[in-house]
Design a protein around this motif. Structure first.
Motif, short mmCIF file in Angstrom:
data_model
loop_
_atom_site.label_atom_id
_atom_site.label_comp_id
_atom_site.label_asym_id
_atom_site.label_seq_id
_atom_site.Cartn_x
_atom_site.Cartn_y
_atom_site.Cartn_z
N SER A 124 -63.94 17.77 104.55
CA SER A 124 -62.60 18.33 104.76
C SER A 124 -62.13 18.07 106.17
CB SER A 124 -62.68 19.84 104.52
OG SER A 124 -61.52 20.46 105.02
N ALA A 125 -60.82 17.96 106.32
CA ALA A 125 -60.23 17.82 107.65
C ALA A 125 -60.46 19.06 108.50
CB ALA A 125 -58.73 17.56 107.52
N THR A 126 -60.92 20.12 107.88
CA THR A 126 -61.23 21.33 108.63
C THR A 126 -62.29 21.06 109.71
OG1 THR A 126 -61.62 23.70 108.35
CG2 THR A 126 -63.03 22.24 107.09
N SER A 143 -65.77 20.50 115.07
CA SER A 143 -66.03 21.93 115.25
C SER A 143 -65.30 22.64 114.11
CB SER A 143 -65.50 22.42 116.59
OG SER A 143 -64.08 22.33 116.61
N THR A 144 -65.61 23.91 113.92
CA THR A 144 -64.97 24.60 112.79
C THR A 144 -64.56 26.01 113.21
OG1 THR A 144 -67.08 25.41 111.98
CG2 THR A 144 -66.31 23.33 111.09
N THR A 145 -63.76 26.63 112.37
CA THR A 145 -63.24 27.96 112.68
C THR A 145 -63.62 28.99 111.62
OG1 THR A 145 -61.20 27.44 111.51
CG2 THR A 145 -61.23 27.02 113.88
N ASN A 146 -64.37 28.57 110.61
CA ASN A 146 -64.76 29.52 109.56
C ASN A 146 -66.00 28.99 108.85
OD1 ASN A 146 -63.86 27.87 107.09
ND2 ASN A 146 -62.06 27.86 108.43
N PRO A 147 -66.76 29.89 108.18
CA PRO A 147 -68.01 29.47 107.54
C PRO A 147 -67.84 28.37 106.49
CG PRO A 147 -67.97 31.83 107.81
CD PRO A 147 -66.60 31.36 108.17
N TYR A 148 -66.74 28.40 105.75
CA TYR A 148 -66.49 27.32 104.78
C TYR A 148 -66.52 25.97 105.50
CZ TYR A 148 -63.46 23.87 102.63
OH TYR A 148 -62.94 22.69 102.19
N GLY A 149 -65.75 25.88 106.59
CA GLY A 149 -65.69 24.63 107.35
C GLY A 149 -67.05 24.27 107.92
N THR A 150 -67.77 25.29 108.35
CA THR A 150 -69.10 25.03 108.92
C THR A 150 -70.03 24.44 107.86
OG1 THR A 150 -68.72 26.86 110.44
CG2 THR A 150 -70.97 26.05 110.28
N THR A 151 -69.89 24.89 106.60
CA THR A 151 -70.76 24.28 105.57
C THR A 151 -70.42 22.80 105.42
OG1 THR A 151 -69.38 24.79 103.59
CG2 THR A 151 -70.96 26.48 104.28
N LYS A 152 -69.15 22.44 105.51
CA LYS A 152 -68.78 21.02 105.39
C LYS A 152 -69.37 20.22 106.56
CE LYS A 152 -66.29 21.30 101.64
NZ LYS A 152 -66.86 20.79 100.38
N MET A 153 -69.27 20.79 107.76
CA MET A 153 -69.79 20.09 108.95
C MET A 153 -71.31 19.94 108.86
SD MET A 153 -68.94 21.03 112.90
CE MET A 153 -70.06 22.40 113.02
N PHE A 154 -71.99 21.01 108.43
CA PHE A 154 -73.46 20.95 108.30
C PHE A 154 -73.88 19.92 107.26
CE2 PHE A 154 -74.60 25.58 109.78
CZ PHE A 154 -74.27 25.23 111.08
N ILE A 155 -73.18 19.90 106.15
CA ILE A 155 -73.58 18.97 105.08
C ILE A 155 -73.38 17.52 105.55
CG2 ILE A 155 -73.08 18.16 102.74
CD1 ILE A 155 -72.43 21.17 102.08
N GLU A 156 -72.31 17.28 106.30
CA GLU A 156 -72.16 15.93 106.88
C GLU A 156 -73.39 15.60 107.72
OE1 GLU A 156 -68.67 14.81 108.93
OE2 GLU A 156 -67.28 15.33 107.31
N GLN A 157 -73.86 16.59 108.49
CA GLN A 157 -75.05 16.37 109.34
C GLN A 157 -76.31 16.15 108.50
OE1 GLN A 157 -74.68 16.25 112.82
NE2 GLN A 157 -76.71 15.32 112.64
N PHE A 158 -76.46 16.94 107.42
CA PHE A 158 -77.64 16.76 106.53
C PHE A 158 -77.69 15.29 106.09
CE2 PHE A 158 -77.47 21.17 104.15
CZ PHE A 158 -77.69 21.82 105.33
N LEU A 173 -68.44 10.14 103.69
CA LEU A 173 -68.05 11.53 103.93
C LEU A 173 -66.53 11.54 103.92
CD1 LEU A 173 -70.42 12.03 107.01
CD2 LEU A 173 -70.98 12.36 104.58
N LEU A 174 -65.95 12.09 102.86
CA LEU A 174 -64.49 11.99 102.71
C LEU A 174 -63.84 13.27 103.24
CD1 LEU A 174 -64.23 10.33 99.19
CD2 LEU A 174 -64.46 9.26 101.45
N ARG A 175 -63.09 13.11 104.30
CA ARG A 175 -62.42 14.26 104.92
C ARG A 175 -61.01 14.37 104.36
NH1 ARG A 175 -64.76 12.78 110.91
NH2 ARG A 175 -66.93 13.38 110.43
N TYR A 176 -60.87 15.29 103.39
CA TYR A 176 -59.57 15.46 102.73
C TYR A 176 -58.63 16.21 103.64
CZ TYR A 176 -62.70 15.33 98.62
OH TYR A 176 -63.65 15.04 97.69
#
Ligand code: UFG
Length: 337
Positions: A124-126, A143-158, A173-176
């Motif tokens: 996500s673009a988040t 960086s992110t501003t909420n846990p949803y966004g953080t899960t997207k950022m972490f999964i990209e890292q995984f 990694l498709l950032r919608y």
């Protein structure tokens, strides 16, 4: 060529399934119906002429998901499954971390075990956070501003880390940006649980008479009319972007992030007016306070997807408004109709 689509009964997943079938891919859907309805499968059958194999599985349940890997000879995965409500993620962070992160870990463990090392991930673009300035490019710090966004950022890292560990992996990694619109048939579309969080489903519910008026979150942003600016993209363009990303991933190894947007920004009031013009309906609205965590302006730099995938968005904001309305007015209660 068989593709596992996690979350394939959801909004973006179902539109992508149609494109995959159209392109001749064999598709296997897993979904736990946490934010989707079984009726989607009937509609998919109607639109594709195929009975797409479906498994009602929460991807956190390893043994159930293993059965799917046992039954089908999979070549790649398109991974949509995950909770996605920003506000709920702030109120219930552990629910989001548990489901989105565990689900992905289980999925990737099975992918390793069954030697299926190609993945297109629904990011996500988040992940561009609050400090970068639009247009966002894929190499900006995240960086992110909420846990949803953080899960997207972490999964990209995984996924990045997994590639470092095993260079046979290949991922997009498709950032919608902001997906709206619906299939032109009006048979599948977005069907949110409860009160919609996002702009377009709220507008369509006002248009159909289910909600009285739109609340515009903030009119004092530094934008051309004071309301928030976003990069709205037709879900069918998005679905086509997944096919291009899948082709790339199947033909290469490595991990790449791609923005999927149009590269154009529209304000909340631009969208309201485009909707009114395209559909000849009035959308009453009220200007209210900003929503916490929202940024003023978000839109994509789309050059990477264009150059590397040969993909670009084609639908206009009027097309998106027409198709969103076409879906809502023929299904006032979503898939419950
Ligand atoms: N908005 C309103 N009223 C509403 C709903 C939204 O004025 O009832 C405004 C928002 O303030 C924002 C714009 O409409 O300016 C778009 O809001 P959405 O909730 O539709 O979308 P967001 O840009 O907030 O979030 C979306 C996805 C997230 C994703 C994010 C990525 O919902 O999942 O884009 O940037 F993380």
């Amino acid at each position: 060529m068989a593709i596992l689509v996690t979350g394939g009964a959801g909004y973006i997943g179902s539109h992508t399934v149609i494109e995959l079938v159209k392109k001749g891919y064999e598709v296997v859907i897993v979904d736990d119906y946490s934010n989707a309805k079984p009726e989607v499968l009937n509609r998919l059958k109607e639109l594709t002429g195929k009975d797409v194999p479906f498994h009602e599985v929460n991807i956190c349940h390893k043994e159930a998901l293993r059965e799917v890997f046992e039954q089908h000879d999979l070549d790649a995965v398109i991974h949509f499954a995950g909770y996605k409500a920003v506000g709920e993620s702030v109120a219930q962070p552990l629910k989001y971390y548990s489901n989105n992160l565990n689900g992905t870990i289980v999925l990737m463990e099975l992918m390793n075990e069954y030697n299926v090392k190609k993945i297109v991930f629904s990011s996500s673009a988040t992940v561009y956070g609050m400090t970068n300035e639009a247009p966002f490019t894929e190499d900006m710090p995240l960086s992110t501003t909420n846990p949803y966004g953080t899960t997207k950022m972490f999964i990209e890292q995984f996924i990045q880390d997994q590639y470092v560990a095993d260079n046979a992996w290949s991922a997009a990694l498709l950032r919608y940006f902001n997906p709206i619109g619906a299939h032109e048939s009006g048979r599948i579309g977005e069907d949110p649980n409860d009160i919609p969080n996002n702009l377009m489903p709220y507008i369509t519910q006002v248009a159909v008479g289910k909600r009285e008026k739109l609340s515009v979150f903030g009119s004092d942003y530094e934008t051309h009319d004071g309301t928030g600016v976003r990069d709205y993209i037709h879900v069918l363009d998005l679905a086509k972007g997944h096919i291009k990303a899948l082709e790339k991933v199947l033909a290469s190894t490595g991990v790449e992030a791609y923005n999927l947007g149009t590269g154009k920004g529209y304000s909340v009031l631009d969208v309201v007016h485009a909707f009114e013009t395209a559909n000849n309906v009035e959308i009453p609205y009220e200007l209210n306070d900003r929503r916490p965590g929202d940024i003023a302006t978000s839109y994509a730099d789309v050059s990477k997807a264009k150059n590397a995938l040969g993909w670009e968005a084609t639908y206009s904001v009027e097309d998106m408004c027409r198709d969103s309305w076409n879906w809502q007015k023929s299904n006032p209660n979503g898939y419950d109709d």
